[in-house]
Design a protein around this motif. Structure first.
Motif, PDB file in Angstrom:
ATOM      1  N   VAL A   1      -7.209   9.914  -4.680  1.00 43.12           N
ATOM      2  CA  VAL A   1      -6.113   9.864  -3.881  1.00 43.12           C
ATOM      3  C   VAL A   1      -5.746   7.994  -4.023  1.00 43.12           C
TER       4      VAL A   1
ATOM      5  N   LEU B   1      -1.859   5.927   0.580  1.00 45.99           N
ATOM      6  CA  LEU B   1      -2.715   6.568  -0.399  1.00 45.99           C
ATOM      7  C   LEU B   1      -3.656   5.669  -0.935  1.00 45.99           C
TER       8      LEU B   1
ATOM      9  N   SER C   1      -6.909   4.759   0.489  1.00 43.12           N
ATOM     10  CA  SER C   1      -7.762   5.796   0.873  1.00 43.12           C
ATOM     11  C   SER C   1      -9.320   5.745   0.360  1.00 43.12           C
TER      12      SER C   1
ATOM     13  N   GLU D   1      -0.180  13.824  -3.398  1.00 44.26           N
ATOM     14  CA  GLU D   1      -0.211  12.513  -4.225  1.00 44.26           C
ATOM     15  C   GLU D   1       0.427  12.446  -5.382  1.00 44.26           C
TER      16      GLU D   1
END
Length: 407
Positions: free
Chosen positions: A135, A127, A130, A106
């Motif tokens: 994240v 991401l 998420s 990440e």
């Protein structure tokens, strides 16, 4: 170096204000020396924000690139120096996809976004959608950096709108431009529609949308968002009735158990949940909470009267020696008996269960007024209601919901 270690005597004992007073040159040298404890070096990285000595930059970039370096230090340095253009070729190299340390992928993607690497847009959007907040935050920061470098239009063009996460970014971009995003309440992906309802701010607009919503789900999202703005339960119930009181029908789920589950879980359910559950929780009365002490006393007395010699009830968190949940455990058989000689009593209602439906405790508890949740009832999957459970966010069975424990 002794000064730094006096300011960082132990994990969790850090004088961060004092670190900011240490010379940047000393901090950078300390970070670059891998013999020092990684948690001290990470704290020093944070104290270097906005004042990295230029002559030390390359030495610190080496630490980022070194796969033997502790991931936490690399991640902190990427936050500090991730906008350095000389890092981009390394960041984009295919070997970066092999980096498996927790949080590092990440951080690498976020740095690519900050450097304007449009090829990272799709992964950053994933991401940012998420359910894990750390994240999500990395994805959002990377996308923000990308927009700052190349503009929102270029990012939108790169993403398109085929994937739900691409539409999440598109909706947020529209929202930040003060556009109306009410139409996104009809998005076929419930996580996207959930975001759209969170972004609503105009009750009048939502009321107008209710008359034109293309689907029942879209109307329910509008009703849910409207309640969030007005706290008017009577209006929500009226809308629910006009829509025909839609709800998720679950074969095998009776009303007593349903009501307990709805009011325990629907108010805080996960993003992909069916809005019917959320609105049902607003439009139905919760069950009367049981007197837990009295219920446990009754259960214990019933077991004792049946000659099962119960031990005192223990909360599930204490039973597992960690975590929390929605039930108590009563062992029976003198010293606790066999491993299977136990029953669980829910705090969500007068419900009990055990490892075996034909165990000796069942008739005693049923005679005392508790309802036994047998294997058939307990195995019913409550569809459309997504609940967090050991890292998963999926529908759970009745027995898991009534007798829920989370580490």
């Amino acid at each position: 170096m002794r000064t730094i270690e006096k300011l960082l005597p132990d994990v969790g004992r850090m004088d961060t204000a004092g670190l900011r007073e240490v010379r940047a040159e000393d901090l950078a040298r300390y970070v670059g020396a891998s013999r020092h404890a990684w948690w001290r070096r990470r704290a020093c990285v944070a104290a270097l924000a906005g004042r990295v000595p230029e002559r030390r930059v390359e030495e610190l970039l080496v630490r980022i690139r070194d796969p033997r370096e502790v991931a936490e230090v690399r991640i902190a340095l990427l936050d500090l120096l991730g906008d350095r253009a000389e890092l981009l070729p390394w960041l984009r190299h295919e070997d970066r996809r092999q980096e498996g340390a927790y949080g590092l992928r990440e951080a690498l993607l976020k740095a690519r976004g900050r450097l304007g690497d449009l090829t990272a847009a799709r992964e950053l959007a994933t991401l940012a959608a998420s359910p894990w907040r750390h994240v999500e935050a990395a994805g959002e920061a990377g996308l923000d950096g990308l927009v700052e470098r190349v503009g929102a239009a270029a990012v939108l063009a790169e993403l398109g709108e085929e994937r739900p996460e691409d539409r999440v970014f598109r909706i947020l971009t529209r929202y930040r431009a003060d556009e109306d995003v009410t139409d996104a309440l009809a998005d076929p992906d419930r996580s996207v529609a959930f975001l759209a309802q969170r972004l609503q701010s105009d009750p009048a607009r939502l009321r107008a949308y209710l008359g034109e919503a293309p689907t029942v789900e879209a109307a329910l999202w509008a009703a849910y968002a409207l309640y969030g703005l007005t706290d008017d339960a009577a209006e929500t119930r009226l809308i629910h009735g006009e829509l025909g009181r839609p709800r998720v029908e679950v074969p095998g789920l009776d009303e007593e158990v349903r009501r307990a589950i709805v009011h325990a879980y629907a108010p805080e359910c996960q993003r992909p949940s069916d809005p019917r559950w959320r609105v049902e929780a607003l439009c139905t009365d919760p069950p009367e909470p049981p007197d837990q002490e009295a219920l446990l006393a009754r259960a214990t007395a019933a077991l004792a009267a049946a000659g099962l010699d119960p031990l005192p009830p223990v909360h599930c968190g204490d039973h597992h020696q960690q975590g929390d949940g929605t039930y108590h455990v009563i062992r029976y058989g003198g010293d606790g008996g066999e491993e299977e000689d136990l029953v669980s009593v829910s705090i969500l209602g007068p419900f009990a269960t055990g490892p075996e439906d034909d165990c000796a405790a069942r008739p005693a508890l049923e005679a005392a007024g508790l309802r036994w949740i047998d294997g058939e009832t307990g195995s019913v999957l409550v569809t459309g209601l997504h609940v967090y459970y050991f890292g998963s966010r999926e529908p759970l069975t009745v027995d898991t919901l009534l007798f829920y424990w989370q580490d």
